[in-house]
Scaffold this motif. Structure first.
Motif, short mmCIF file in Angstrom:
data_model
loop_
_atom_site.label_atom_id
_atom_site.label_comp_id
_atom_site.label_asym_id
_atom_site.label_seq_id
_atom_site.Cartn_x
_atom_site.Cartn_y
_atom_site.Cartn_z
N ARG A 294 17.59 -10.01 17.02
CA ARG A 294 16.74 -9.53 18.10
C ARG A 294 15.60 -8.67 17.56
O ARG A 294 14.47 -8.72 18.07
N ALA A 295 15.88 -7.89 16.52
CA ALA A 295 14.84 -7.05 15.93
C ALA A 295 13.69 -7.91 15.42
O ALA A 295 12.51 -7.55 15.59
N GLU A 296 13.97 -9.03 14.84
CA GLU A 296 12.91 -9.91 14.34
C GLU A 296 12.05 -10.44 15.48
O GLU A 296 10.82 -10.54 15.35
N CYS A 297 12.67 -10.77 16.61
CA CYS A 297 11.90 -11.19 17.78
C CYS A 297 10.98 -10.08 18.25
O CYS A 297 9.80 -10.32 18.59
N MET A 298 11.49 -8.86 18.26
CA MET A 298 10.71 -7.73 18.76
C MET A 298 9.52 -7.42 17.84
O MET A 298 8.43 -7.09 18.30
N VAL A 299 9.73 -7.55 16.53
CA VAL A 299 8.63 -7.28 15.60
C VAL A 299 7.53 -8.31 15.77
O VAL A 299 6.34 -8.00 15.68
N ASN A 300 7.89 -9.55 16.03
CA ASN A 300 6.87 -10.57 16.29
C ASN A 300 6.02 -10.20 17.50
O ASN A 300 4.80 -10.39 17.51
N ARG A 301 6.64 -9.65 18.53
CA ARG A 301 5.88 -9.20 19.70
C ARG A 301 5.01 -8.00 19.37
O ARG A 301 3.87 -7.90 19.83
N TYR A 302 5.52 -7.10 18.57
CA TYR A 302 4.77 -5.92 18.17
C TYR A 302 3.48 -6.30 17.45
O TYR A 302 2.44 -5.65 17.60
N LEU A 303 3.50 -7.37 16.68
CA LEU A 303 2.37 -7.76 15.85
C LEU A 303 1.28 -8.51 16.61
O LEU A 303 0.26 -8.88 16.01
N GLU A 304 1.44 -8.74 17.90
CA GLU A 304 0.43 -9.47 18.66
C GLU A 304 -0.76 -8.56 18.97
O GLU A 304 -0.63 -7.57 19.68
N PRO A 305 -1.95 -8.86 18.45
CA PRO A 305 -3.11 -7.97 18.64
C PRO A 305 -3.59 -7.89 20.08
O PRO A 305 -4.21 -6.90 20.47
N GLU A 306 -3.31 -8.90 20.89
CA GLU A 306 -3.76 -8.86 22.28
C GLU A 306 -2.84 -8.04 23.17
O GLU A 306 -3.15 -7.80 24.35
#
Length: 421
Positions: A294-306
């Motif tokens: 789940r942490a990996e999913c959350m980091v992917n969301r964190y990295l979205e510039p928009e």
């Protein structure tokens, strides 16, 4: 630029952190800390709840960097004792204390049904931090019943029976003032992911203090409460579709077996996810109850510039949310997108805890850049900032959790980093 800003910030914080200490005054019979320098009168004499906790983290770093172990101990211990001395027998603790008296909103007592918010669940964490640095919790032994009453108060009157999640009583003084997940919503309706993450760590901290005082069986009971809360958050607040945690809506009508409209198919859910993208969704990483997947999913969301990932840190609300704005406001302060030092720090710590070192390092560097350019340009730090330009929005002279950048520079330079419990 970092090579210039890091020593500039370190010197500024080590020199000016003393401005956040205050001697006993009025009802505050012990030394204590405040969030700001004297040039910011709104904060200059007031003892605030979660602010003082982060100040302790900063002061611990200053002690470590300067070789002055225990230098600020009387002020940190005084914060804890001041709050405990103004905690009633039912465990209700004020959010804010001033020399002239506690600041209350409505009546938080038993007679009023515990229907108002109180001190955020961070005092046991602050005590555990100090006990860990001192190597002993013995100084707190006589005050443990009062601290236990406070932590128990959350479990007894702030937890939703159907879900096991903690909720805000109202939207008053929740820390992240105008978080749309709670702001202007009905009383007792928001199981905030922010509140639940704080409470999880608070329960663990209280258990730690009990064990340090040789009360192991009691400590394990509180660790059990923490695990129950983590299980509830993982069950009700995780959204598999979006791959993140959200606050949830508890404002559902009770099931009525005699209700002719619903009795044929009564609801089987106890809450409704509120898909409002704000920075608090990353707090479970800081709290530490998230699976690595789940942490990996959350980091992917964190990295979205928009959405969250901005030039100067973490937007406190996704740029895609209709409520997003960067205006200056105080009481409530604005958490609808501006970058705050505390949100940058807590997301940084969550990334670090789960091994996302590249992302953690990047966020620490952005925070150095944000505060370094402000200090260099304006000679001071501010309360919150434009996430894309780094321009300060308001409250010159604000110190408080902004000084956590010192802990980040320790991380960047490979020195011992003092962390919260």
């Amino acid at each position: 630029m970092l090579d210039r800003w890091i020593p500039l910030l370190e010197d500024h914080i080590r020199t000016n952190c003393e401005q956040m200490t205050r001697e006993p005054s009025g009802i505050l019979t012990h030394p204590y800390t405040v969030p700001s320098s004297p040039e910011s009168p709104y904060y200059s004499m007031a003892l605030w709840d979660w602010d003082s906790w982060f100040i302790s983290v900063v002061l611990g770093q200053v002690e470590a960097d300067t070789g002055r172990a225990g230098h600020f101990g009387a002020y940190e211990e005084g914060v804890i004792r001041n709050f405990l001395e103004h905690t009633d027998t039912d465990g209700v603790m004020p959010i804010l204390l001033k020399p002239e008296g506690p600041v209350l909103h409505g009546d938080p007592s038993r007679g009023a049904g515990f229907s108002e918010n109180m001190h955020k669940p961070v005092l046991a964490q602050q005590a555990a931090l100090l006990a860990r640095r001192r190597g002993s919790a013995e100084w707190l032994r006589d005050d443990m019943p009062a601290l236990g009453a406070f932590v128990s108060r959350y479990l007894e009157s702030h937890v939703h029976a159907e879900t096991g999640l903690a909720y805000w009583q109202t939207d008053f003084a929740i820390g992240v003032d105008n978080d749309p997940s709670a702001y202007y919503r009905p009383a007792k309706s928001t199981a905030s992911i922010y509140l639940n993450s704080l409470l999880y760590r608070e329960l663990l901290a209280y258990g730690y203090l009990l064990e340090e005082l040789d009360q192991v069986s009691e400590a394990n009971i509180w660790r059990g409460h923490a695990q129950n809360l983590a299980d509830a958050v993982n069950e009700h607040c995780w959204d598999e579709r979006d791959g993140t945690y959200y606050s949830v809506d508890l404002n559902l009508r009770p099931i009525d077996a005699e209700d002719w409209l619903h009795r044929g198919a009564p609801r089987t859910w106890s809450s409704m996810i509120m898909r409002i993208d704000n920075w608090s969704s990353f707090l479970p990483l800081w709290a530490g109850f998230v699976s690595q997947e789940r942490a990996e999913c959350m980091v992917n969301r964190y990295l979205e510039p928009e959405t969250f990932h901005a030039q100067f840190g973490v937007r406190t609300l996704s740029k895609l949310e209709k409520m997003y704005n960067l205006r200056a406001s105080n009481n409530p302060s604005n958490w609808l997108g501006p970058v705050w030092g505390v949100s940058n720090y807590l997301v940084f710590r969550g990334l670090q805890k789960y091994g996302f070192e590249r992302e953690a390092r990047d966020l620490a560097q952005k925070t150095v850049r944000l505060f370094g350019q402000d200090l260099e340009t304006n000679g001071s730090l501010h309360e919150f900032y434009n996430p894309d330009t780094g321009e300060p929005i308001m409250t010159k002279g604000f110190q408080n959790w902004n000084f956590l950048v010192l802990n980040m520079t320790a991380y960047l330079e490979g020195r011992t980093m003092v962390t919260e419990f």
